[in-house]
Write a protein that holds these residues in place. Structure first.
Motif, PDB file in Angstrom:
ATOM      1  N   PHE A  15      -9.555  -7.508   2.722  1.00 38.80           N
ATOM      2  CA  PHE A  15      -8.908  -6.536   1.843  1.00 38.80           C
ATOM      3  C   PHE A  15      -7.791  -7.230   1.092  1.00 38.80           C
ATOM      4  O   PHE A  15      -6.918  -7.851   1.677  1.00 38.80           O
ATOM      5  CB  PHE A  15      -8.363  -5.384   2.694  1.00 38.80           C
ATOM      6  N   VAL A  22      -9.130   2.623  -3.612  1.00 38.85           N
ATOM      7  CA  VAL A  22      -9.962   1.635  -2.908  1.00 38.85           C
ATOM      8  C   VAL A  22     -11.438   2.003  -3.019  1.00 38.85           C
ATOM      9  O   VAL A  22     -12.293   1.159  -3.298  1.00 38.85           O
ATOM     10  CB  VAL A  22      -9.543   1.554  -1.417  1.00 38.85           C
ATOM     11  N   THR A  30     -12.229  -1.289   6.060  1.00 38.37           N
ATOM     12  CA  THR A  30     -11.615  -2.620   5.928  1.00 38.37           C
ATOM     13  C   THR A  30     -10.151  -2.506   5.561  1.00 38.37           C
ATOM     14  O   THR A  30      -9.282  -3.154   6.152  1.00 38.37           O
ATOM     15  CB  THR A  30     -12.333  -3.427   4.837  1.00 38.37           C
ATOM     16  N   PRO A  47      -4.650  -6.497  -0.894  1.00 33.98           N
ATOM     17  CA  PRO A  47      -3.814  -5.323  -1.127  1.00 33.98           C
ATOM     18  C   PRO A  47      -3.322  -5.198  -2.563  1.00 33.98           C
ATOM     19  O   PRO A  47      -2.956  -4.113  -2.996  1.00 33.98           O
ATOM     20  CB  PRO A  47      -2.634  -5.506  -0.170  1.00 33.98           C
ATOM     21  N   GLU A  48      -3.296  -6.317  -3.285  1.00 35.85           N
ATOM     22  CA  GLU A  48      -2.812  -6.169  -4.648  1.00 35.85           C
ATOM     23  C   GLU A  48      -3.866  -5.566  -5.563  1.00 35.85           C
ATOM     24  O   GLU A  48      -3.599  -4.616  -6.293  1.00 35.85           O
ATOM     25  CB  GLU A  48      -2.386  -7.530  -5.224  1.00 35.85           C
ATOM     26  N   THR A  49      -5.073  -6.138  -5.509  1.00 38.15           N
ATOM     27  CA  THR A  49      -6.103  -5.599  -6.391  1.00 38.15           C
ATOM     28  C   THR A  49      -6.911  -4.500  -5.717  1.00 38.15           C
ATOM     29  O   THR A  49      -7.790  -3.916  -6.325  1.00 38.15           O
ATOM     30  CB  THR A  49      -7.091  -6.692  -6.823  1.00 38.15           C
ATOM     31  N   LEU A  50      -6.606  -4.215  -4.466  1.00 36.35           N
ATOM     32  CA  LEU A  50      -7.341  -3.194  -3.690  1.00 36.35           C
ATOM     33  C   LEU A  50      -8.819  -3.521  -3.567  1.00 36.35           C
ATOM     34  O   LEU A  50      -9.644  -2.637  -3.410  1.00 36.35           O
ATOM     35  CB  LEU A  50      -7.193  -1.810  -4.326  1.00 36.35           C
ATOM     36  N   GLU A  51      -9.116  -4.799  -3.685  1.00 34.49           N
ATOM     37  CA  GLU A  51     -10.530  -5.154  -3.629  1.00 34.49           C
ATOM     38  C   GLU A  51     -10.927  -5.535  -2.216  1.00 34.49           C
ATOM     39  O   GLU A  51     -10.193  -6.213  -1.512  1.00 34.49           O
ATOM     40  CB  GLU A  51     -10.799  -6.347  -4.549  1.00 34.49           C
ATOM     41  N   VAL A  52     -12.101  -5.082  -1.858  1.00 30.86           N
ATOM     42  CA  VAL A  52     -12.659  -5.444  -0.560  1.00 30.86           C
ATOM     43  C   VAL A  52     -13.820  -6.385  -0.810  1.00 30.86           C
ATOM     44  O   VAL A  52     -14.778  -6.018  -1.481  1.00 30.86           O
ATOM     45  CB  VAL A  52     -13.158  -4.184   0.182  1.00 30.86           C
ATOM     46  N   VAL A  66       0.844  -1.210   0.000  1.00 26.20           N
ATOM     47  CA  VAL A  66       0.000   0.000   0.000  1.00 26.20           C
ATOM     48  C   VAL A  66       0.870   1.247   0.000  1.00 26.20           C
ATOM     49  O   VAL A  66       0.622   2.204  -0.721  1.00 26.20           O
ATOM     50  CB  VAL A  66      -0.930  -0.003   1.229  1.00 26.20           C
ATOM     51  N   ASN A  95      -2.249  -2.292 -12.474  1.00 26.29           N
ATOM     52  CA  ASN A  95      -3.210  -3.353 -12.179  1.00 26.29           C
ATOM     53  C   ASN A  95      -4.573  -2.853 -11.739  1.00 26.29           C
ATOM     54  O   ASN A  95      -5.355  -3.597 -11.213  1.00 26.29           O
ATOM     55  CB  ASN A  95      -2.635  -4.305 -11.125  1.00 26.29           C
ATOM     56  N   LYS A 128     -12.692   1.506  -6.622  1.00 30.93           N
ATOM     57  CA  LYS A 128     -12.826   0.114  -7.002  1.00 30.93           C
ATOM     58  C   LYS A 128     -14.033  -0.508  -6.327  1.00 30.93           C
ATOM     59  O   LYS A 128     -14.744  -1.314  -6.912  1.00 30.93           O
ATOM     60  CB  LYS A 128     -11.553  -0.622  -6.564  1.00 30.93           C
ATOM     61  N   ASN A 129     -14.261  -0.196  -5.062  1.00 32.66           N
ATOM     62  CA  ASN A 129     -15.251  -0.930  -4.290  1.00 32.66           C
ATOM     63  C   ASN A 129     -16.563  -0.202  -4.078  1.00 32.66           C
ATOM     64  O   ASN A 129     -17.539  -0.820  -3.694  1.00 32.66           O
ATOM     65  CB  ASN A 129     -14.673  -1.282  -2.911  1.00 32.66           C
TER      66      ASN A 129
END
Lengths: 382, 364, 366
Positions: C126, A356, A77, C128-133, A22, A33, A359-360
């Protein structure tokens, strides 16, 4: 004993890797990515302040706007994954008004609100935050989307004036010439229009009516407000998700929701406004082209106002943007709470944090200039 | 009576007489010791606890009422037309507090009345069915099923109302409007271009009242069923022995006995309907107006509880006080309704009947 | 004798039931079938609404049975049959929406029911690579929260409520000032909106504890305020129904007053008391608004009622519906799952209460 059972399934090695990763993302211009968002500006000069997350411990209590609710959940999160000792509770059921009220009486460390503090609230906050004051930091950028459900119409473009007339119940049929004209000459199948609005007061309504009074004042005779002013055949639903699902299940309906609530629609589609569809770039352009600072007098405050004339003039800005703020005191009564809150908000206002959220939660990342301004304001908080 | 000293208390199972001055006897049930002191302590203790509980409840409920009155006072006495906070958002455009709560009171009463009209007769019918018409074994299962349904939380009814009932009622709405549209209840909304439309999304007060009726049904049924089952069997058998049909037996023996209980049950159901927040807020598209129309989207009067739930998050301090003030109006309504009901019960109670007339019973 | 009864029958409008005819045993069933066939013949070819067809069939049946019975038997029997039909119709009418509701909950929630949902706290992971939660649905924190908050509220309200009802019916005199005040307050409070009770509890705790007063206990107090009027009202009704003869018999045997109340009155009214308690608990276990206001909102597991926000099952269901994540399908699924869990919890509680009632109540009930 307070047991937290958040199931974060990272091994201890991966945890270290997570922090490094991070930090790396925040420090470099890495965008490879990440998917469609791409809206992050290339010069990622915003760095998160170098705080050692693993040394933090405590609880942050916050709440307010539900528009930034999903983003807050994602941020929490991600942050708690790195700062294991910190628990953050964000109550999105309170709404902007409830969040501000609870902040002003001292129950929240920071409040989420879709509009900055009003003048009298800032005065009140001077007592709560003594000897400092309250600042508003824009941390979330999104837009208000118009969704419609007309079978056979897979694309639709509407101008501000037509939107005002539809929602003011002047235009009642989908085959109206005004709609056809906006849509590039393609007429929609005839059918009655059912407008769907919010029954509860909300920042989304505020932003939507700001747009209507800003760009279509001659067709929208009501003042901008956070509750829906039109009387007559309007179907009012409680909550953005209810508006979305009602439009989805009623043929001929049109409504307005946060853009992040438009996932999962089965029959309804999103219309473009004044020829511009909602994209993260368009939202970012709204901020850079159309936002005007409206500071409340406390040093570090970054409140904004949208100039709709400028938005209309800009050819790439989405006409109905929505900005949500974090409101906090510049002087915390408890120094630890201050450290925790600034660490968290510092992460939120970093490149990584914005990615973050994008994306979410489906938001648009804030421009780099805004993020560095926020970091500067956070540095003033004790 | 023999005097107490002659009683042979050594023999087990001998029922003791009262002693001379009529106080507590010796050997009462074998659990207390001999003499008056322990049972008097027990009496005093129990009476003390009960009195304490009653005072505690009085304190709590009075505390709630006083707190709410104090909180609402600033909004009731404020000058609405000049106050900047009250002039925007949900409370904008109202001359004073009473003008604002008028439509809300109307909406609450109207929706609860609709719910009661739809729900109470059906509920009493079910209770009668379970207690007197159903076969014995089935009755047990049915009673349990209805109790179960009293326990379904209102969020579930709200979700059911949204996803099932609204769509189900759309054809009914169309039918009622097309055949009975001339009747004010079933008329549609007048639009600017002269057309008359009913709800397109089904978010009508009819749907809301129906969900309310379904919600209060199990409450009224449960309590009514308990009460019907408590009717003295002797009364029922006497009626049947005189040749009454089943319905006449119910009319003569069960219903008069159960009258006060039915009213109580209906009031509890009404209390739930008056205070129901979530279901109405989720299902009905609200407005602040006086309207009897059942089938529209834009002309449904809002209820007090749903209004509070919907506007509370966005409300500022003074607006919250105004919302609490409307909540107080709900108290007044509850009180009025309960008062009327208690008056009805007192006037028509069985002992009241004994004092007045004798009933003529028709038999074959 | 027959001449006299014949003469009487001629004068009054009440024919002698012994002399009038009697419909054969299965008449009602045949008439029902007949009306069904008739309606089917008309409605199915014209493709009308099923619900409309059922309504017409019911009306047809009522009219048919009334007329036929009146003609063959007599008026009283006709009324009796009509009432029987009406009561059965009421039953069916009510069962339809209630069963539909249960069915909706079960059908929609069953997909979410698995062991991990029940035993895991809802959480998110979480990457951390794809930042997906990614959300992991779990309801454990909500189940524990529901049990704790409702448990505390029940433990406080039920004894106090029943004791107050006892005081009102057994100990107090009708004109007593406290009794009138309590009756008045209970009447008024049965209609209190739940959000207002939540606000009261939160303000009370904010006075005692300070501004950050969100806790499970505060929510429990709010629920108490909601439960107490229902418990007092229904208990008072049930205790009043106990026949005076039982009390008098007990006193005549020399039993003390408090013993009479406990062993005779309360025991006789036990099943009714349990019903009232179950209704009160059922009403508050499904509340969302007071929990939001008094215990705030959280996804974290918290088993300490005195500190920190707590989540309950109805709140989980409501949040899943009203504030969905960017995957609305999954959120809605989680909401239905929580709703189903809540219904199951209440079924279990109901069963336990019924068993307790049957065990303790006197064995004379039908």
């Amino acid at each position: 004993m307070l047991e937290r059972q958040n199931t974060v399934k990272l091994t201890s090695i991966a945890q270290g890797a997570a922090v490094v990763a991070v930090a790396a993302i925040a420090l470099t211009a890495c965008s490879s990515n990440n998917n469609s968002s791409g809206g992050a500006t290339s010069a990622a000069t915003t760095t998160a302040p170098s705080v050692d997350y693993s040394s933090l411990s405590g609880t942050i209590t916050a709440g307010g706007s539900s528009a930034q609710g999903n983003a807050e959940a994602a941020w929490i999160t991600a942050f708690q994954a790195q700062a294991k000792g910190v628990t953050i509770n964000y109550d999105k059921s309170q709404g902007s008004g409830g969040g501000v009220t609870n902040f002003l009486n001292g129950s929240y460390d920071f409040a989420g609100s879709d509009s900055p503090l009003k003048a009298e609230q800032t005065t009140q906050a001077a007592t709560t935050c003594a000897p400092g004051g309250a600042i508003d930091l824009p941390i979330y950028l999104d837009g208000v989307a118009l969704i419609y459900n007309v079978s056979g119409a897979s694309k639709l473009n509407l101008s501000a004036a037509t939107i005002a007339k539809i929602f003011n119940l002047q235009i009642t049929d989908w085959s109206d010439p005004a709609i056809t004209a906006d849509n590039g000459g393609t007429a929609l199948p005839a059918g009655p229009i059912t407008t769907v609005a919010r029954s509860d007061g909300s920042g989304t309504t505020q932003n939507f009516t700001n747009f209507l009074t800003g760009m279509a004042a001659s067709d929208w005779p009501y003042p901008a407000a956070n509750s829906w002013p039109v009387e007559g055949n309007v179907s009012k639903q409680q909550g953005g998700s209810a508006v979305a699902s009602t439009v989805d299940s009623t043929a001929g309906a049109i409504g307005y929701v946060d853009h992040s609530a438009t996932n999962g629609l089965k029959s309804a589609k999103v219309a473009s406004v004044n020829g511009i569809a909602f994209t993260p770039e368009a939202a970012g352009a709204s901020l850079t082209d159309g936002a005007v600072p409206a500071p409340n007098g406390v040093q570090g405050d970054l409140s904004l106002k949208f100039d709709y004339a400028k938005l209309q003039a800009s050819k790439s800005a989405y006409p109905i943007p929505l900005v949500s703020y974090a409101i906090l005191c510049t002087q915390f009564k408890n120094a630890t709470q201050g450290k925790l809150t600034t660490a968290y908000l510092g992460f939120v206002a970093s490149d990584a944090g914005q990615q973050v959220a994008a994306k979410n939660a489906g938001s648009a990342p804030l421009p780099a200039a805004t993020l560095s301004d926020i970091q500067k304001s956070l540095a003033l908080v004790k | 009576m023999t005097d107490s000293t002659a009683v042979d208390t050594s023999a087990p199972g001998v029922s003791p007489d009262r002693n001379a001055n009529g106080g507590a006897p010796r050997n009462s049930g074998g659990t207390t010791g001999a003499g008056k002191a322990p049972s008097k302590v027990g009496d005093i203790a129990f009476k003390g606890i009960s009195t304490l509980a009653a005072w505690l409840i009085m304190a709590i409920l009075a505390g709630v009422a006083i707190f709410l009155i104090l909180k609402a006072l600033p909004a009731i006495t404020a000058n609405w037309s000049q106050n900047s906070e009250l002039n925007e958002g949900p409370t904008a455009g109202w001359a004073n507090f009473w003008a604002y709560s008028g439509p809300l009171i109307f909406g609450t009463l109207w929706s609860s009345l609709l719910a009661l009209l739809m729900g109470a007769p059906v509920a009493i019918g079910i209770a009668l069915f379970i207690s007197h018409y159903a076969p014995r074994r089935v009755a047990g299962v049915l009673g349990y099923l209805v109790d179960l349904l009293a326990a379904v939380p209102s969020i579930v009814f709200g979700l059911w109302g949204i996803f099932v009932l609204r769509d189900f009622l759309k054809p009914l709405n169309d039918f009622l409007n097309s055949t009975l549209g001339w009747f004010p209840l079933f008329a549609g909304t007048q639009q600017g271009d002269g057309s008359n439309v009913i709800s397109g999304t089904g978010s009508t007060i009819l749907a809301g009242a129906m969900v309310l009726a379904v919600m209060i049904l199990p409450i009224i049924t449960s309590i009514s069923r308990e009460i019907f089952l408590q009717t003295p069997a002797l009364h029922e058998e006497a009626a049947l022995a005189l040749g009454a049909t089943r319905w006449e037996m119910i009319r003569l023996a069960v219903l008069p006995y159960a009258r006060s209980g039915i009213v109580s049950a209906t009031l509890l159901g009404l209390g739930r309907a008056l205070g129901e927040t979530m279901a109405i807020a989720m299902i009905v598209s609200p407005g602040l107006l006086y309207s009897f129309k059942l089938l529209t989207d834009g002309e449904n009067p809002q209820t007090i509880a749903a209004n509070i739930a919907v506007n509370f998050p966005i409300a500022g301090d003074l607006q919250r006080d105004a919302l609490i003030g409307t909540g107080l109006m709900l108290f007044v309504i509850s009180f009025a309704v309960n008062f009327i009901a208690r008056w009805i019960v007192a006037r028509t109670a069985p002992d009241a009947r004994r004092r007045t007339r004798s009933r003529k019973v028709k038999t074959a | 004798m027959t001449a006299a009864t014949d003469a009487r029958a001629g004068r009054t409008s009440m024919p002698n039931a012994l002399k009038s005819g009697h419909l054969p045993r299965w008449t009602e069933l045949w008439i029902l079938l007949g009306s069904a066939v008739l309606v089917g013949l008309i409605f199915i070819p014209l493709n009308y609404n099923l619900a409309g067809g059922l309504i017409v069939m019911a009306l047809l049946y009522l009219v048919a049975i009334g007329v036929i019975s009146r003609v063959v038997e007599n008026r009283r029997q006709a009324i009796d049959r009509i009432v029987r039909a009406l009561v059965t119709i009421a039953f069916i009418l009510a069962m339809i929406p209630l069963v539909s509701t249960l069915w909706t909950v079960i059908a929609n929630g069953i997909g979410q029911m698995n062991w991990s949902f029940v035993s895991q706290t809802g959480g998110s992971v979480f990457n951390p690579e794809t930042l997906e939660v990614t959300q992991e649905p779990g309801a454990l924190q909500a189940i524990v929260g529901t049990l704790i908050i409702t448990g505390i509220a029940a433990v406080i309200s039920i004894p106090i409520g029943i004791l107050t009802a006892v005081w009102l019916t057994e100990y107090s005199r009708p004109g007593h000032a406290v009794r009138r005040i309590i009756t008045f307050l209970v009447d008024v409070m049965t209609g209190i909106p739940s959000i207002v009770a939540g606000l009261f509890a939160f303000s009370l705790f904010a006075l005692i504890v300070g501004p950050k007063a969100f806790s499970g206990f505060s929510a429990a107090i709010a629920l108490c305020v909601l439960m107490i009027p229902t418990v007092v009202r229904s208990s008072e009704e049930m205790i009043r129904l106990v026949p005076n003869e039982l009390r008098e018999a007990s006193y005549a045997l020399g039993v003390t007053k408090y013993h009479t109340i406990i062993k005779v009155v309360l025991r006789t009214a036990f099943a009714g008391l349990v019903t009232g308690v179950v209704l009160a608990v059922a009403r508050v276990i499904g509340e969302t608004a007071p929990i939001f206001i008094a215990a705030s909102f959280t996804d974290n597991f918290n088993a300490n009622p005195f500190e920190g926000p707590m989540q309950t099952l109805p709140v989980l269901a409501y949040t899943g519906y009203k504030f969905p994540t960017t995957n609305p399908e999954a959120s809605l699924q989680s909401a239905w799952g929580a709703a189903l869990l809540l219904v199951l919890l209440v079924i279990v509680f109901n069963l336990i209460a019924r068993i307790v009632a049957r065990y303790f109540a006197p064995k004379t009930r039908r």
